[in-house]
Every structure is written in C-alpha cells, then in structure tokens.
Write a protein that holds these residues in place. Structure first.
Motif, PDB file in Angstrom:
ATOM      1  N   SER A  22       0.823  -1.202   0.000  1.00 20.04           N
ATOM      2  CA  SER A  22       0.000   0.000   0.000  1.00 20.04           C
ATOM      3  C   SER A  22       0.859   1.254   0.000  1.00 20.04           C
ATOM      4  CB  SER A  22      -0.939   0.005   1.207  1.00 20.04           C
ATOM      5  OG  SER A  22      -0.186   0.090   2.389  1.00 20.04           O
ATOM      6  N   ALA A  23       0.352   2.282  -0.666  1.00 19.14           N
ATOM      7  CA  ALA A  23       1.025   3.581  -0.742  1.00 19.14           C
ATOM      8  C   ALA A  23      -0.003   4.629  -1.118  1.00 19.14           C
ATOM      9  CB  ALA A  23       2.152   3.539  -1.766  1.00 19.14           C
ATOM     10  N   THR A  24       0.439   5.894  -1.109  1.00 14.87           N
ATOM     11  CA  THR A  24      -0.419   6.999  -1.490  1.00 14.87           C
ATOM     12  C   THR A  24       0.247   7.763  -2.622  1.00 14.87           C
ATOM     13  OG1 THR A  24      -1.169   7.177   0.793  1.00 14.87           O
ATOM     14  CG2 THR A  24      -1.637   9.040  -0.633  1.00 14.87           C
ATOM     15  N   VAL A  25      -0.527   8.085  -3.635  1.00 14.69           N
ATOM     16  CA  VAL A  25      -0.009   8.824  -4.779  1.00 14.69           C
ATOM     17  C   VAL A  25      -0.818  10.117  -4.907  1.00 14.69           C
ATOM     18  CG1 VAL A  25      -1.447   7.743  -6.544  1.00 14.69           C
ATOM     19  CG2 VAL A  25       0.826   8.516  -7.136  1.00 14.69           C
ATOM     20  N   ALA A  26      -0.121  11.202  -5.269  1.00 17.92           N
ATOM     21  CA  ALA A  26      -0.784  12.497  -5.381  1.00 17.92           C
ATOM     22  C   ALA A  26      -0.447  13.169  -6.703  1.00 17.92           C
ATOM     23  CB  ALA A  26      -0.370  13.391  -4.227  1.00 17.92           C
ATOM     24  N   CYS A  27      -1.388  13.989  -7.166  1.00 19.77           N
ATOM     25  CA  CYS A  27      -1.226  14.724  -8.417  1.00 19.77           C
ATOM     26  C   CYS A  27      -1.687  16.156  -8.158  1.00 19.77           C
ATOM     27  CB  CYS A  27      -2.093  14.065  -9.478  1.00 19.77           C
ATOM     28  SG  CYS A  27      -1.401  14.126 -11.110  1.00 19.77           S
ATOM     29  N   ASN A  28      -1.034  17.156  -8.780  1.00 14.19           N
ATOM     30  CA  ASN A  28      -1.409  18.548  -8.535  1.00 14.19           C
ATOM     31  C   ASN A  28      -2.539  19.047  -9.444  1.00 14.19           C
ATOM     32  OD1 ASN A  28       0.090  18.623 -10.856  1.00 14.19           O
ATOM     33  ND2 ASN A  28       1.303  20.405 -10.291  1.00 14.19           N
ATOM     34  N   GLU A  29      -3.061  18.155 -10.293  1.00 14.79           N
ATOM     35  CA  GLU A  29      -4.217  18.464 -11.135  1.00 14.79           C
ATOM     36  C   GLU A  29      -4.960  17.164 -11.437  1.00 14.79           C
ATOM     37  OE1 GLU A  29      -3.289  19.458 -15.317  1.00 14.79           O
ATOM     38  OE2 GLU A  29      -1.189  19.219 -14.735  1.00 14.79           O
ATOM     39  N   ALA A  30      -6.074  17.250 -12.122  1.00 18.96           N
ATOM     40  CA  ALA A  30      -6.841  16.060 -12.485  1.00 18.96           C
ATOM     41  C   ALA A  30      -5.986  15.179 -13.400  1.00 18.96           C
ATOM     42  CB  ALA A  30      -8.124  16.457 -13.187  1.00 18.96           C
ATOM     43  N   CYS A  31      -5.884  13.891 -13.041  1.00 14.27           N
ATOM     44  CA  CYS A  31      -5.023  13.005 -13.830  1.00 14.27           C
ATOM     45  C   CYS A  31      -5.449  11.550 -13.710  1.00 14.27           C
ATOM     46  CB  CYS A  31      -3.567  13.152 -13.398  1.00 14.27           C
ATOM     47  SG  CYS A  31      -3.263  12.720 -11.689  1.00 14.27           S
ATOM     48  N   THR A  32      -4.913  10.739 -14.619  1.00 20.70           N
ATOM     49  CA  THR A  32      -5.112   9.296 -14.594  1.00 20.70           C
ATOM     50  C   THR A  32      -3.756   8.669 -14.319  1.00 20.70           C
ATOM     51  OG1 THR A  32      -6.887   9.471 -16.215  1.00 20.70           O
ATOM     52  CG2 THR A  32      -5.920   7.294 -15.904  1.00 20.70           C
ATOM     53  N   LEU A  33      -3.680   7.802 -13.325  1.00 23.49           N
ATOM     54  CA  LEU A  33      -2.418   7.190 -12.921  1.00 23.49           C
ATOM     55  C   LEU A  33      -2.439   5.693 -13.180  1.00 23.49           C
ATOM     56  CD1 LEU A  33      -2.380   9.015  -9.516  1.00 23.49           C
ATOM     57  CD2 LEU A  33      -0.863   9.560 -11.389  1.00 23.49           C
ATOM     58  N   ARG A  34      -1.355   5.194 -13.767  1.00 23.47           N
ATOM     59  CA  ARG A  34      -1.199   3.761 -13.981  1.00 23.47           C
ATOM     60  C   ARG A  34      -0.051   3.276 -13.106  1.00 23.47           C
ATOM     61  NH1 ARG A  34      -2.441   6.244 -18.181  1.00 23.47           N
ATOM     62  NH2 ARG A  34      -4.210   5.716 -19.478  1.00 23.47           N
ATOM     63  N   VAL A  35      -0.357   2.353 -12.214  1.00 22.06           N
ATOM     64  CA  VAL A  35       0.640   1.838 -11.268  1.00 22.06           C
ATOM     65  C   VAL A  35       0.912   0.374 -11.589  1.00 22.06           C
ATOM     66  CG1 VAL A  35       1.193   1.541  -8.827  1.00 22.06           C
ATOM     67  CG2 VAL A  35      -0.318   3.388  -9.520  1.00 22.06           C
ATOM     68  N   LYS A  36       2.209   0.032 -11.751  1.00 22.15           N
ATOM     69  CA  LYS A  36       2.586  -1.355 -12.043  1.00 22.15           C
ATOM     70  C   LYS A  36       3.745  -1.775 -11.141  1.00 22.15           C
ATOM     71  CE  LYS A  36       3.694  -1.499 -16.414  1.00 22.15           C
ATOM     72  NZ  LYS A  36       3.934  -1.945 -17.802  1.00 22.15           N
ATOM     73  N   LEU A  37       3.683  -2.995 -10.669  1.00 21.98           N
ATOM     74  CA  LEU A  37       4.777  -3.602  -9.924  1.00 21.98           C
ATOM     75  C   LEU A  37       5.390  -4.634 -10.852  1.00 21.98           C
ATOM     76  CD1 LEU A  37       6.051  -3.458  -7.097  1.00 21.98           C
ATOM     77  CD2 LEU A  37       4.597  -5.341  -6.433  1.00 21.98           C
ATOM     78  N   VAL A  38       6.659  -4.433 -11.242  1.00 29.50           N
ATOM     79  CA  VAL A  38       7.273  -5.219 -12.300  1.00 29.50           C
ATOM     80  C   VAL A  38       8.458  -6.036 -11.789  1.00 29.50           C
ATOM     81  CG1 VAL A  38       8.405  -5.062 -14.552  1.00 29.50           C
ATOM     82  CG2 VAL A  38       6.578  -3.498 -13.996  1.00 29.50           C
ATOM     83  N   VAL A  39       8.531  -7.289 -12.258  1.00 24.71           N
ATOM     84  CA  VAL A  39       9.667  -8.171 -12.012  1.00 24.71           C
ATOM     85  C   VAL A  39      10.537  -8.090 -13.268  1.00 24.71           C
ATOM     86  CG1 VAL A  39      10.386 -10.555 -11.566  1.00 24.71           C
ATOM     87  CG2 VAL A  39       8.246  -9.723 -10.618  1.00 24.71           C
ATOM     88  N   SER A  40      11.812  -7.752 -13.133  1.00 22.04           N
ATOM     89  CA  SER A  40      12.688  -7.613 -14.305  1.00 22.04           C
ATOM     90  C   SER A  40      12.945  -8.970 -14.956  1.00 22.04           C
ATOM     91  CB  SER A  40      14.018  -6.987 -13.900  1.00 22.04           C
ATOM     92  OG  SER A  40      14.759  -7.892 -13.117  1.00 22.04           O
ATOM     93  N   ALA A  41      13.456  -8.955 -16.178  1.00 19.63           N
ATOM     94  CA  ALA A  41      13.710 -10.194 -16.920  1.00 19.63           C
ATOM     95  C   ALA A  41      14.752 -11.061 -16.202  1.00 19.63           C
ATOM     96  CB  ALA A  41      14.186  -9.876 -18.334  1.00 19.63           C
ATOM     97  N   GLY A  42      15.767 -10.440 -15.638  1.00 22.68           N
ATOM     98  CA  GLY A  42      16.802 -11.177 -14.914  1.00 22.68           C
ATOM     99  C   GLY A  42      16.257 -11.857 -13.670  1.00 22.68           C
ATOM    100  N   THR A  43      15.421 -11.122 -12.918  1.00 22.35           N
ATOM    101  CA  THR A  43      14.795 -11.687 -11.720  1.00 22.35           C
ATOM    102  C   THR A  43      13.806 -12.773 -12.112  1.00 22.35           C
ATOM    103  OG1 THR A  43      15.013  -9.514 -10.681  1.00 22.35           O
ATOM    104  CG2 THR A  43      13.605 -11.091  -9.581  1.00 22.35           C
ATOM    105  N   ALA A  44      13.093 -12.587 -13.231  1.00 20.94           N
ATOM    106  CA  ALA A  44      12.153 -13.601 -13.727  1.00 20.94           C
ATOM    107  C   ALA A  44      12.896 -14.896 -14.046  1.00 20.94           C
ATOM    108  CB  ALA A  44      11.427 -13.095 -14.959  1.00 20.94           C
TER     109      ALA A  44
END
Length: 135
Positions: A22-44
C-alpha cells in the motif's frame, strides 16, 4: 507533478502476500495514474517465470508464427487510479498468484512504476522506485 508517499524500501514477503503493498499517490491536477509492480527479466529468470512469446516471420508472402517460452519482464500487480481534481489517493497492490508462488521465500527486487497523464493537457510524467521483498 506526481508524488508518491507511504512507501518503504523493503518489505517482508509474508506481509505483502497477506495485505498487499500500500502507498499513497498524489497529483497537482486532475489526472489518470497507472501503477505497475514489475519483475525484471533477470529476476524472472532467477524465479523461473517464463512468458509465452509469439514470434512471426514472413517468407514467400506467407506468414509463419511460432510460440516459445522466454524470460521477459513480468507485471506482478497493476492498477489504474483516476483523480478528478488535485489531491491524493491511497492504493493497494496485490501480487498475482503466479508471482506469489514463484517468489516463495526468496529475496527479490521489484520495481514500482507509476505514470500519470494529465486529463487536460495530456502530458505524461512517470516515476519508479525499487523495492525489496525479504523472507
């Protein structure tokens, strides 16, 4: 402007599996946010997380496609957040079952990628953080 808060550098695997990240994200104007948690190719590759990839070639006007398994970056969790005005929003990312099973009790580094697009000017800004999951 995009700001991220409430995020630690390392987490216990048991806690993330049970409650999510969990976390909190903020924007200074109206916006659409895309959040992804990614495993790199090496770690995969270390986790033996293969992804089905389709490669196509054209020979003599005929297209032939082959499906193969490769180690590529894997999205462990993702969400989309819409802010109608300036402000902040709390989000929780739950790991996919496939990634959760692969991680098990291994020490893993993941990348949190956030991209925000302004709804008025359509300009995109992005930020990323590296997180560590410990047994």
């Amino acid at each position: 402007k995009l700001t991220l808060s409430g995020l630690s550098k390392s987490y216990k695997i048991k806690t993330v599996n049970k409650h999510g990240l969990s976390a909190t994200v903020a924007c200074n104007e109206a916006c659409t946010l895309r959040v992804k948690l990614v495993v790199s190719a090496g770690t995969a590759q270390q986790l033996k997380l293969k992804t089905k990839v389709r490669t196509c070639t054209k020979r003599h006007g005929k297209r032939t496609c082959k499906t193969s398994l490769k180690y590529t970056s894997v999205t462990a969790a993702s969400t989309t957040i819409k802010l109608t005005g300036a402000g902040s929003k709390h989000f929780v990312l739950k790991l996919s079952a496939r990634v959760r099973k692969a991680i098990g009790h291994k020490h893993v580094k993941l990348t949190l990628q956030i991209s925000g697009t302004s709804t008025s000017s359509h300009k995109t800004t992005s930020t990323s953080r590296t997180l560590t999951l410990k047994p």
